[in-house]
Design an enzyme around this catalytic site. Structure first.
Site, PDB file in Angstrom:
ATOM      1  N   HIS A 275       0.737  -0.973   0.142  1.00 49.88           N
ATOM      2  CA  HIS A 275      -0.132   0.154   0.155  1.00 49.88           C
ATOM      3  C   HIS A 275       0.853   1.203   0.115  1.00 49.88           C
ATOM      4  O   HIS A 275       0.467   1.991  -0.654  1.00 49.88           O
ATOM      5  CB  HIS A 275      -0.788  -0.096   1.307  1.00 49.88           C
TER       6      HIS A 275
ATOM      7  N   CYS B 275       4.553  -5.572 -19.814  1.00 48.29           N
ATOM      8  CA  CYS B 275       3.437  -5.133 -18.882  1.00 48.29           C
ATOM      9  C   CYS B 275       3.620  -5.244 -17.567  1.00 48.29           C
ATOM     10  O   CYS B 275       2.812  -4.972 -16.689  1.00 48.29           O
ATOM     11  CB  CYS B 275       1.994  -5.730 -19.170  1.00 48.29           C
TER      12      CYS B 275
HETATM   13  C1  PEP Z   1       4.167  -9.781 -14.393  1.00 49.19           C
HETATM   14  O1  PEP Z   1       4.318 -10.909 -13.978  1.00 49.19           O
HETATM   15  O2  PEP Z   1       4.913  -8.722 -14.587  1.00 49.19           O
HETATM   16  C2  PEP Z   1       2.639  -9.411 -14.727  1.00 49.19           C
HETATM   17  C3  PEP Z   1       2.383  -8.159 -15.322  1.00 49.19           C
HETATM   18  O3  PEP Z   1       1.822 -10.109 -14.072  1.00 49.19           O
HETATM   19  P1  PEP Z   1       1.369 -10.085 -12.509  1.00 49.19           P
HETATM   20  O4  PEP Z   1       2.080  -8.879 -11.823  1.00 49.19           O
HETATM   21  O5  PEP Z   1      -0.090  -9.800 -12.487  1.00 49.19           O
HETATM   22  O6  PEP Z   1       1.902 -11.201 -12.197  1.00 49.19           O
END
Ligand code: PEP
Ligand code: MG
Length: 568
Positions: free
Chosen positions: A191, A489
């Site tokens: 957080h 991402c």
């Molecule tokens: C990642 O692993 O970089 C991703 C974007 O997925 P999450 O953070 O939801 O595991």
């Protein structure tokens, strides 16, 4: 006057920026009740009522503060109010009280029981124990008649320091007074980090020797480098803060779309988790959604939503971005994201067990129903360009089977690159899918064999690790050869300097939390594509994460120097 010697402590920088102010430690010592009495039977109902009143008082205080907060802060405070009244722990405490325990002891014991269970689960759930401990401390203080623990009161700027910050503390703070947050524990998804991003104040987590800094010491916080400096001369500190102020002004003024200084467009996208989040993202300077984490819609769903219910949820996100790209990720349940209806038997090592696509396939028909839900959402609210991808793919066969199902429904199919084997096999996988999206959080975790949530491993779970960068470069190259998009991402996309490196490697889009977009956009606008390419090449020579970051910064600084020369 004696000049104080300069020294520093280091952690993981999660929000960039420079701040200079005295350190102010949060009073995070929990009130410890010591009361071994056995409450006489006749008084137990009254003790239970006293407990109920304390719970209600604390919950209402959170709600009051929520009224004066805004954005994520309001949500956090309302969620903590809900947690205070949570039936699970209050019922456990009431049971103890009715057995004769004094209320303050019962509150502590009940919550500590839940905390140990969550800690055993690890990951995201373990990070959430901070919320529960905060509720425990406040209810206990109320029952003991002592002041609530929390943030030191100040009217002048301070750098807030804590072992870990409770969400209620961070949510209520005033960014004009608290100019930076530094914690000894906590991870990039805590957080503390989320709220600091919202306020745009520098934030560093996981600083192991933070306690060396005593209350009141002036400190210079560098949120990009993850450094907390002591003993910086005042004039030097003020100059650095002023320089950073100019950067922040630029961020506020940035409206996109993103492009490098020589005009090469860069697609910046948002990471979202539900309809309201997508609506907020649609107001930001992004060109679509690069990661819709569908599992986060279902963390408290006891039963699997029907295809129609799922279609309605996904439709809300699609409707927020008509005409734009929206990448929907199928359920990534398991490990730190337990979805109650997507379960398997106890696992010893859940991060390496049944999660992501494996979980969807282990629950019969679940993947098909989700893809049907997505296809129906597209049919109803389908003005967005919908792409669908699977998490935790490990083999070409898995990628092909997934892509076939997505294609059957007339949608664009991709997979995430989170398992190092997929980066190694990117060429072959690109033969069966339309796009790739690199999840650098998990790609780093699995490449470095280091739990992404463990604060003590933050130097290993750093996407600047050269081993990780090589896998990313390899994947980007395979995408370029195949002529197919490869996005990023994970959190790496939100690091302005790393974003330039990724673009230089040939990554075609960057998806991140909305709050991170302006910083990435501004940084990209200050460098040329050639410098991004030079930075991408330079990092491959690095032996350490620090060296990689330094080499990239040096390569990119060339653009800036040229700019400054033009101004002369
Ligand atoms: C990642 O692993 O970089 C991703 C974007 O997925 P999450 O953070 O939801 O595991
Ligand atoms: Mg992931």
């Amino acid at each position: 006057m004696a000049v104080e010697s300069h020294w520093l402590v280091q952690g993981t920088g999660v929000v960039p920026g420079i701040a200079y102010a005295p350190a102010a430690w949060v009073q995070d010592l929990a009130p410890v009740p010591q009361d071994d009495r056995v409450i006489p039977e006749a008084e137990r109902e009254a003790e239970k009522a006293r407990f109920g009143t304390a719970v209600e008082t604390v919950a209402q205080r959170f709600e009051q503060r929520a009224l004066t907060a805004s954005g994520v802060a309001t949500e956090v405070l309302m969620a903590t109010a809900g947690l205070t009244r949570d039936r699970g722990w209050t019922r456990a405490a009431n049971k103890l009280i009715l057995a004769g325990r004094p209320a303050a002891m019962a509150a502590n014991e009940a919550i500590d029981g839940f905390v140990s269970q969550l800690q055993a689960l690890g990951g995201l759930m373990a990070e959430r124990t901070t919320d529960l401990k905060d509720v425990r401390n406040r209810v206990t203080a109320e029952l003991m008649g002592v002041p609530e623990p929390g943030i030191p009161k100040s009217t002048t700027p301070i750098v807030l320091m804590a072992t870990d910050l409770a969400p209620a503390d961070t949510a209520g703070l005033d960014p004009h007074v608290v100019v930076a947050l530094v914690t000894a524990e906590g991870g990039p998804t805590s957080h503390t980090a989320i709220i600091a991003r919202q306020f745009g104040i520098p934030c560093i987590v996981a600083v192991s020797d933070l306690r060396k800094i005593v209350d009141g010491t002036p400190v210079l916080v560098n949120g990009s480098a993850g450094d907390v400096h002591v003993g910086v001369p005042l004039a030097e500190a003020q100059a650095l803060v002023a320089e950073d102020g100019k950067r922040r002004d630029k961020l506020r003024a940035w409206v996109g779309p993103a492009a490098t200084a020589d005009g090469v467009p860069v697609q910046l996208l948002a990471n979202v988790q539900d309809g309201p989040g997508a609506q907020k993202a649609a107001k930001a300077p992004v060109e679509g959604v690069g990661l819709f984490r569908t599992e986060l819609c279902f963390l408290s769903a006891q039963t699997e939503p029907t295809v129609a219910e799922q279609a309605a949820i996904y439709g809300e996100v699609l409707a927020a971005f008509p005409g734009h790209k929206v990448v929907i990720r199928t359920l990534d349940a398991g490990m730190d994201k337990p979805v109650p209806f997507a379960k398997i038997e106890h696992e010893e090592n859940p991060a390496l067990g049944v999660r992501g696509i494996r979980m969807s396939l282990a629950n019969e028909g679940m993947l098909d129903r989700q893809l049907d839900g997505i296809a129906n959402a597209v049919a109803i609210a389908g003005e967005a360009k919908t792409w669908v991808m699977a998490p935790m793919i490990a083999t070409v066969d898995e990628a092909k089977a997934f892509a076939d199902e997505v294609h059957k429904r007339g949608l664009v199919a991709g997979v995430m690159v989170e398992v190092p084997a997929v980066a190694m096999m990117a060429k072959q996988i690109l033969e069966v899918v339309d796009f790739l999206s690199i999840g650098t959080n998990d790609l780093t975790q699995y490449t470095m064999a280091a739990d992404r949530m463990a604060p003590t491993l933050a130097d290993l779970t750093d996407p600047w690790q050269p081993g990780v960068l090589r896998l990313v470069a390899r994947t980007a190259k395979a995408g370029k050869k195949a002529g197919k998009p490869v996005g990023v991402c994970g959190e790496a996309a939100a690091d302005p300097v790393l974003a330039c490196v990724l673009i230089g490697m040939g990554i075609t889009s960057l998806s991140m939390a909305v709050a991170a977009v302006p910083a990435v956009g501004v940084q990209l606008g200050e460098v040329t594509m050639d410098d991004c390419k030079a930075a991408a090449k330079a990092v491959l020579k690095a032996r350490t994460a620090r060296e990689a970051r330094w080499l990239a910064t040096e390569a990119l600084a060339k653009s800036k120097e040229e700019d400054d020369d033009d101004e002369d």
